[in-house]
Design an enzyme around this catalytic site. Structure first.
Site, PDB file in Angstrom:
ATOM      1  N   ALA A  67       3.759   1.919  -0.726  1.00  0.00           N
ATOM      2  CA  ALA A  67       2.604   1.052  -0.492  1.00  0.00           C
ATOM      3  C   ALA A  67       3.134  -0.350  -0.206  1.00  0.00           C
ATOM      4  O   ALA A  67       4.256  -0.693  -0.608  1.00  0.00           O
ATOM      5  CB  ALA A  67       1.711   1.061  -1.714  1.00  0.00           C
ATOM      6  N   GLY A 110       4.664   5.354  -2.480  1.00  0.00           N
ATOM      7  CA  GLY A 110       3.557   5.930  -1.712  1.00  0.00           C
ATOM      8  C   GLY A 110       4.041   6.766  -0.538  1.00  0.00           C
ATOM      9  O   GLY A 110       3.334   7.675  -0.091  1.00  0.00           O
ATOM     10  N   GLU A 113       4.760  10.019  -1.982  1.00  0.00           N
ATOM     11  CA  GLU A 113       3.458  10.610  -2.345  1.00  0.00           C
ATOM     12  C   GLU A 113       2.709  11.103  -1.103  1.00  0.00           C
ATOM     13  O   GLU A 113       2.047  12.136  -1.133  1.00  0.00           O
ATOM     14  CB  GLU A 113       2.633   9.582  -3.123  1.00  0.00           C
ATOM     15  CG  GLU A 113       3.215   9.340  -4.518  1.00  0.00           C
ATOM     16  CD  GLU A 113       2.664   8.111  -5.212  1.00  0.00           C
ATOM     17  OE1 GLU A 113       2.532   7.055  -4.549  1.00  0.00           O
ATOM     18  OE2 GLU A 113       2.344   8.194  -6.410  1.00  0.00           O
ATOM     19  N   GLU A 133       8.513   2.808  -8.234  1.00  0.00           N
ATOM     20  CA  GLU A 133       7.517   1.816  -8.660  1.00  0.00           C
ATOM     21  C   GLU A 133       7.895   1.145  -9.981  1.00  0.00           C
ATOM     22  O   GLU A 133       7.589  -0.010 -10.223  1.00  0.00           O
ATOM     23  CB  GLU A 133       6.137   2.490  -8.825  1.00  0.00           C
ATOM     24  CG  GLU A 133       5.490   2.932  -7.529  1.00  0.00           C
ATOM     25  CD  GLU A 133       5.845   4.355  -7.125  1.00  0.00           C
ATOM     26  OE1 GLU A 133       6.868   4.900  -7.603  1.00  0.00           O
ATOM     27  OE2 GLU A 133       5.093   4.938  -6.325  1.00  0.00           O
TER      28      GLU A 133
HETATM   29  N1  CAA Z   1       6.180  -3.090   0.975  1.00  0.00           N
HETATM   30  C1  CAA Z   1       6.278  -4.150   1.775  1.00  0.00           C
HETATM   31  N2  CAA Z   1       7.361  -4.444   2.507  1.00  0.00           N
HETATM   32  C2  CAA Z   1       8.413  -3.605   2.413  1.00  0.00           C
HETATM   33  C3  CAA Z   1       8.393  -2.470   1.604  1.00  0.00           C
HETATM   34  C4  CAA Z   1       7.210  -2.209   0.862  1.00  0.00           C
HETATM   35  N3  CAA Z   1       7.055  -1.116   0.082  1.00  0.00           N
HETATM   36  N4  CAA Z   1       9.570  -1.834   1.703  1.00  0.00           N
HETATM   37  C5  CAA Z   1      10.322  -2.553   2.574  1.00  0.00           C
HETATM   38  N5  CAA Z   1       9.611  -3.623   3.013  1.00  0.00           N
HETATM   39  C6  CAA Z   1      10.047  -4.680   3.942  1.00  0.00           C
HETATM   40  C7  CAA Z   1      11.017  -5.623   3.270  1.00  0.00           C
HETATM   41  O1  CAA Z   1      10.322  -6.616   2.536  1.00  0.00           O
HETATM   42  C8  CAA Z   1      11.733  -6.192   4.483  1.00  0.00           C
HETATM   43  O2  CAA Z   1      10.902  -7.141   5.098  1.00  0.00           O
HETATM   44  P1  CAA Z   1      11.515  -8.596   5.527  1.00  0.00           P
HETATM   45  O3  CAA Z   1      12.487  -8.248   6.626  1.00  0.00           O
HETATM   46  O4  CAA Z   1      10.310  -9.327   6.008  1.00  0.00           O
HETATM   47  O5  CAA Z   1      12.186  -9.158   4.333  1.00  0.00           O
HETATM   48  C9  CAA Z   1      11.814  -4.998   5.417  1.00  0.00           C
HETATM   49  O6  CAA Z   1      10.799  -4.098   4.995  1.00  0.00           O
HETATM   50  C10 CAA Z   1      13.157  -4.280   5.349  1.00  0.00           C
HETATM   51  O7  CAA Z   1      13.426  -3.974   3.989  1.00  0.00           O
HETATM   52  P2  CAA Z   1      14.783  -4.350   3.226  1.00  0.00           P
HETATM   53  O8  CAA Z   1      15.363  -5.592   3.818  1.00  0.00           O
HETATM   54  O9  CAA Z   1      14.512  -4.357   1.774  1.00  0.00           O
HETATM   55  O10 CAA Z   1      15.686  -3.110   3.664  1.00  0.00           O
HETATM   56  P3  CAA Z   1      16.913  -2.462   2.857  1.00  0.00           P
HETATM   57  O11 CAA Z   1      17.498  -1.458   3.788  1.00  0.00           O
HETATM   58  O12 CAA Z   1      17.785  -3.496   2.269  1.00  0.00           O
HETATM   59  O13 CAA Z   1      16.228  -1.690   1.609  1.00  0.00           O
HETATM   60  C11 CAA Z   1      14.588  -0.240   0.578  1.00  0.00           C
HETATM   61  C12 CAA Z   1      15.381  -0.609   1.860  1.00  0.00           C
HETATM   62  C13 CAA Z   1      15.535   0.299  -0.491  1.00  0.00           C
HETATM   63  C14 CAA Z   1      13.580   0.824   0.978  1.00  0.00           C
HETATM   64  C15 CAA Z   1      13.866  -1.496   0.029  1.00  0.00           C
HETATM   65  O14 CAA Z   1      13.153  -2.097   1.107  1.00  0.00           O
HETATM   66  C16 CAA Z   1      12.890  -1.214  -1.052  1.00  0.00           C
HETATM   67  O15 CAA Z   1      13.269  -1.035  -2.203  1.00  0.00           O
HETATM   68  N6  CAA Z   1      11.575  -1.198  -0.720  1.00  0.00           N
HETATM   69  C17 CAA Z   1      10.509  -1.015  -1.692  1.00  0.00           C
HETATM   70  C18 CAA Z   1      10.414   0.421  -2.195  1.00  0.00           C
HETATM   71  C19 CAA Z   1       9.357   0.545  -3.257  1.00  0.00           C
HETATM   72  O16 CAA Z   1       9.413  -0.064  -4.313  1.00  0.00           O
HETATM   73  N7  CAA Z   1       8.291   1.343  -2.961  1.00  0.00           N
HETATM   74  C20 CAA Z   1       7.187   1.552  -3.862  1.00  0.00           C
HETATM   75  C21 CAA Z   1       6.053   0.614  -3.502  1.00  0.00           C
HETATM   76  S1  CAA Z   1       4.724   0.638  -4.662  1.00  0.00           S
HETATM   77  C22 CAA Z   1       3.850   2.074  -4.362  1.00  0.00           C
HETATM   78  O17 CAA Z   1       4.155   2.800  -3.422  1.00  0.00           O
HETATM   79  C23 CAA Z   1       2.675   2.372  -5.258  1.00  0.00           C
HETATM   80  C24 CAA Z   1       2.032   3.700  -5.067  1.00  0.00           C
HETATM   81  O18 CAA Z   1       2.217   4.647  -5.836  1.00  0.00           O
HETATM   82  C25 CAA Z   1       1.093   3.945  -3.965  1.00  0.00           C
END
Ligand code: CAA
Length: 259
Positions: A67, A110, A113, A133
């Site tokens: 998400a 998400g 999911e 998360e």
């Molecule tokens: N939401 C918003 N933006 C996201 C995102 C997310 N879930 N995942 C990645 N992005 C964005 C980053 O902010 C970044 O944007 P900027 O260039 O503007 O900074 C861009 O995508 C590229 O990401 P990274 O620079 O972080 O890329 P990376 O290769 O270094 O890392 C990753 C990749 C490990 C996937 C890392 O991006 C990450 O940990 N993302 C979040 C994963 C996460 O926590 N997901 C769960 C979300 S909560 C949820 O899903 C609740 C639910 O149950 C519905």
């Protein structure tokens, strides 16, 4: 119909539609609009008789990284209740046609999911699945604690949910989370191959069979068996049942019409 965050090809191959999640710079983070678009596209494909199977994919880097954290960060509990975003997910789950997730790269939070909402998952060797998360101070909210646990069992689900660790496509396959792992360049072809097999069957039987398998996750054995039996009887209302059995006896391929 034109969407902002997804691309839809209604006849990517005969009877097979392809939906591509398309926010590549954000690793396909699932914002509210994307999910509404996805729901709307699935509802429209579900009504389209020419479509028998649907593939959802992302790109090589990400199926979806979860998400949209930036959109969620300042939300209050009241916002979350009012927006009720997971209602959209419930609607996606109600798609009656088979949906295959073709996953490469990250399928996290998400994103994992969403893949689990699909009926089958085909992954590339470099795919990574996780429910991270917990690392951002929340927990899964779109089925991660329920569908993941049912798919891979308590031990692995607990570890993934409590530590946020990612698992590889091979581990996901061994744990029963996904159907197939193939080399990176082949994951979409493999999803089409699977979709083609499904699309060759009677759409009515497919619909009733999908409903029945999903029932196994939602009910006890006796009720599930009863539901299955009714759906089995219902398949005999279709012309496809006559065609399927006739074709078997005549030693030819059936030509299912979906009636
Ligand atoms: N939401 C918003 N933006 C996201 C995102 C997310 N879930 N995942 C990645 N992005 C964005 C980053 O902010 C970044 O944007 P900027 O260039 O503007 O900074 C861009 O995508 C590229 O990401 P990274 O620079 O972080 O890329 P990376 O290769 O270094 O890392 C990753 C990749 C490990 C996937 C890392 O991006 C990450 O940990 N993302 C979040 C994963 C996460 O926590 N997901 C769960 C979300 S909560 C949820 O899903 C609740 C639910 O149950 C519905």
């Amino acid at each position: 119909m034109n969407y902002e965050f997804i691309l839809v090809d209604e006849q990517a191959q005969p009877h097979i539609a392809l939906i591509r999640l398309n926010r590549p710079k954000e690793l396909n983070a699932l914002n509210l609009q994307l999910m509404l678009e996805l729901k709307s596209a699935l509802q429209s494909l579900d009504q389209n008789d020419a479509v028998r199977c649907i593939i959802i994919t992302g790109n090589e880097q990400a199926f979806a990284a979860g998400a949209d954290i930036k959109q969620m960060e300042s939300r209050t509990p009241v916002d979350l209740i009012k927006i009720d975003q997971f209602e959209t997910w419930d609607q996606i789950r109600k798609t009656s046609k088979p949906v295959i997730a073709a996953v490469s790269g990250f399928a996290l939070g998400g994103g994992c999911e969403l893949a689990m909402l699909c009926d089958m998952i085909v992954a590339s060797e470099s795919a990574k699945f996780g429910q991270p998360e917990i690392k951002i101070g929340i927990m899964p909210g779109a089925g991660g604690t329920q569908r993941l646990t049912r798919a891979v069992g308590k031990a692995l689900a607990m570890e993934m949910v409590l530590t946020g660790k990612f698992i590889s496509a091979q581990e996901a396959h061994a744990a029963g989370l996904i159907n197939r792992v193939v080399p990176d360049e082949l994951y979409l072809d493999e999803a089409f191959k699977l979709a083609k097999e499904v699309a060759a069957m009677s759409p009515i039987s497919i619909r009733l069979a999908k409903e029945s398998v999903l029932k196994a996750f939602e009910t006890g054995l006796q009720e599930g068996l009863f539901f299955e039996r009714k759906n089995f009887y219902l398949t005999f209302t279709s012309e496809d049942q006559k065609e399927g059995m006739k074709a078997f006896i005549e030693k030819r391929k059936p030509d299912f019409k979906g009636v």
